[in-house]
Design a protein around this motif. Structure first.
Motif, PDB file in Angstrom:
ATOM      1  N   ARG A 150       0.784  -1.139  -0.032  1.00 13.06           N
ATOM      2  CA  ARG A 150       0.063  -0.097  -0.155  1.00 13.06           C
ATOM      3  C   ARG A 150       0.934   1.042   0.030  1.00 13.06           C
ATOM      4  N   ARG A 151       1.987   1.198   0.594  1.00 15.94           N
ATOM      5  CA  ARG A 151       2.884   2.391   0.814  1.00 15.94           C
ATOM      6  C   ARG A 151       3.726   2.799  -0.370  1.00 15.94           C
ATOM      7  N   PHE A 152       3.645   1.895  -1.481  1.00 18.57           N
ATOM      8  CA  PHE A 152       4.102   2.435  -2.741  1.00 18.57           C
ATOM      9  C   PHE A 152       3.468   3.299  -3.556  1.00 18.57           C
ATOM     10  N   TRP A 153       2.130   3.502  -3.090  1.00 18.03           N
ATOM     11  CA  TRP A 153       1.369   4.409  -3.670  1.00 18.03           C
ATOM     12  C   TRP A 153       1.077   5.556  -2.653  1.00 18.03           C
ATOM     13  N   THR A 154       0.906   6.754  -3.232  1.00 14.97           N
ATOM     14  CA  THR A 154       0.751   8.041  -2.403  1.00 14.97           C
ATOM     15  C   THR A 154      -0.678   8.471  -2.506  1.00 14.97           C
ATOM     16  N   ASP A 155      -1.443   8.854  -1.360  1.00 16.08           N
ATOM     17  CA  ASP A 155      -2.612   9.347  -1.576  1.00 16.08           C
ATOM     18  C   ASP A 155      -2.665  10.654  -2.301  1.00 16.08           C
ATOM     19  N   LYS A 156      -3.906  11.236  -2.951  1.00 14.64           N
ATOM     20  CA  LYS A 156      -3.870  12.402  -3.712  1.00 14.64           C
ATOM     21  C   LYS A 156      -3.278  13.547  -3.267  1.00 14.64           C
TER      22      LYS A 156
ATOM     23  N   PHE B  56       0.394  13.771  -2.773  1.00 14.62           N
ATOM     24  CA  PHE B  56       0.887  13.739  -4.282  1.00 14.62           C
ATOM     25  C   PHE B  56       0.855  15.364  -4.619  1.00 14.62           C
TER      26      PHE B  56
ATOM     27  N   ILE C 198       7.804  13.396  -4.847  1.00 11.40           N
ATOM     28  CA  ILE C 198       7.402  12.181  -5.151  1.00 11.40           C
ATOM     29  C   ILE C 198       7.802  11.760  -6.402  1.00 11.40           C
TER      30      ILE C 198
ATOM     31  N   TYR D 246      10.385   8.686  -7.197  1.00 12.54           N
ATOM     32  CA  TYR D 246      10.060   7.601  -8.056  1.00 12.54           C
ATOM     33  C   TYR D 246      10.903   7.256  -9.155  1.00 12.54           C
TER      34      TYR D 246
END
Length: 219
Positions: free
Chosen positions: A59-65, A68, A75, A79
């Motif tokens: 889950r932590r591979f993705w950032t909330d909107k 971001f 970010i 990446y």
């Protein structure tokens, strides 16, 4: 010591010393972390800690909107240079051969021009991150000398590798020797700096996710 002797030294004794310090430091740091243990939880489990830990890792591979939008540059650049570093380190043919000589096995590689392009993009991303850190008042205030050391020991191997491949500035053998030496410096400082997050990030994510999973809370 001439260029040939220098190249032989960094490929031989210096590499062995750096690799030993890297492995020993890595084992020591992981032992320190794991030996801390965790308190016994006597509460009745309300969920699966293993599932919670694994979910948190991915889950932590993705950032909330919201995050971001607030930190888009950091970010995106983060990446880019992390992916670029992975490609350069693990998918360049010459590097695969080094891993094969150490581990006894290798894997398919990408073509050198493709990896070369990744190296350029990665260096640009690292420079962008550094400039942003220097210009951002809060990040500049929070930065320590160690943060800049980590940046330097990450950037210099990319730069010297690029210069060695393209035969820039110095003779190819000398630049290759400097490239290998810079990688050895990276290996030596790796376990004792924030670069260690390469390994501990997964431990910390799993621990947090497992703790929440045990309580039946989704992270």
């Amino acid at each position: 010591m001439n260029e040939v002797d220098f190249l032989l030294w960094v490929k031989g004794p210096a590499f062995s010393i750096a690799l030993f310090i890297f492995v020993a430091g890595l084992v020591l740091r992981l032992f320190e972390i794991l030996s801390l243990g965790r308190k016994v939880n006597y509460a009745v489990p309300k969920g699966d800690p293993m599932q919670g830990g694994l979910r948190e890792i991915f889950r932590r591979f993705w950032t909330d909107k919201a995050t971001f939008q607030r930190s888009m540059l950091t970010i995106v650049a983060g990446y880019v240079f992390h992916i670029g570093l992975f490609v350069v380190i693990f998918l360049l043919a010459a590097h695969v051969e080094v891993f094969k000589s150490v581990l006894g096995f290798g894997w398919p590689n990408l073509s050198t021009p493709v990896v070369d392009a990744f190296a350029v993009v990665t260096m640009i991303a690292l420079v962008v991150v550094l400039i942003h850190r220097l210009q951002h008042p809060v990040k500049r205030f929070l930065s320590t000398p160690g943060d800049y050391v980590v940046w330097a020991v990450t950037f210099i191997p990319l730069l010297t590798g690029y210069m060695a491949y393209h035969h820039l500035l110095l003779s190819p053998s000398l630049m290759l020797g400097l490239h290998i030496l810079s990688v050895e410096v990276l290996l030596i400082v790796f376990p004792f700096t924030k670069l260690m997050h390469t390994f501990t990030v997964f431990l910390s994510r799993w621990y947090n996710g497992a703790s929440m999973g045990l309580r039946g809370v989704k992270s």
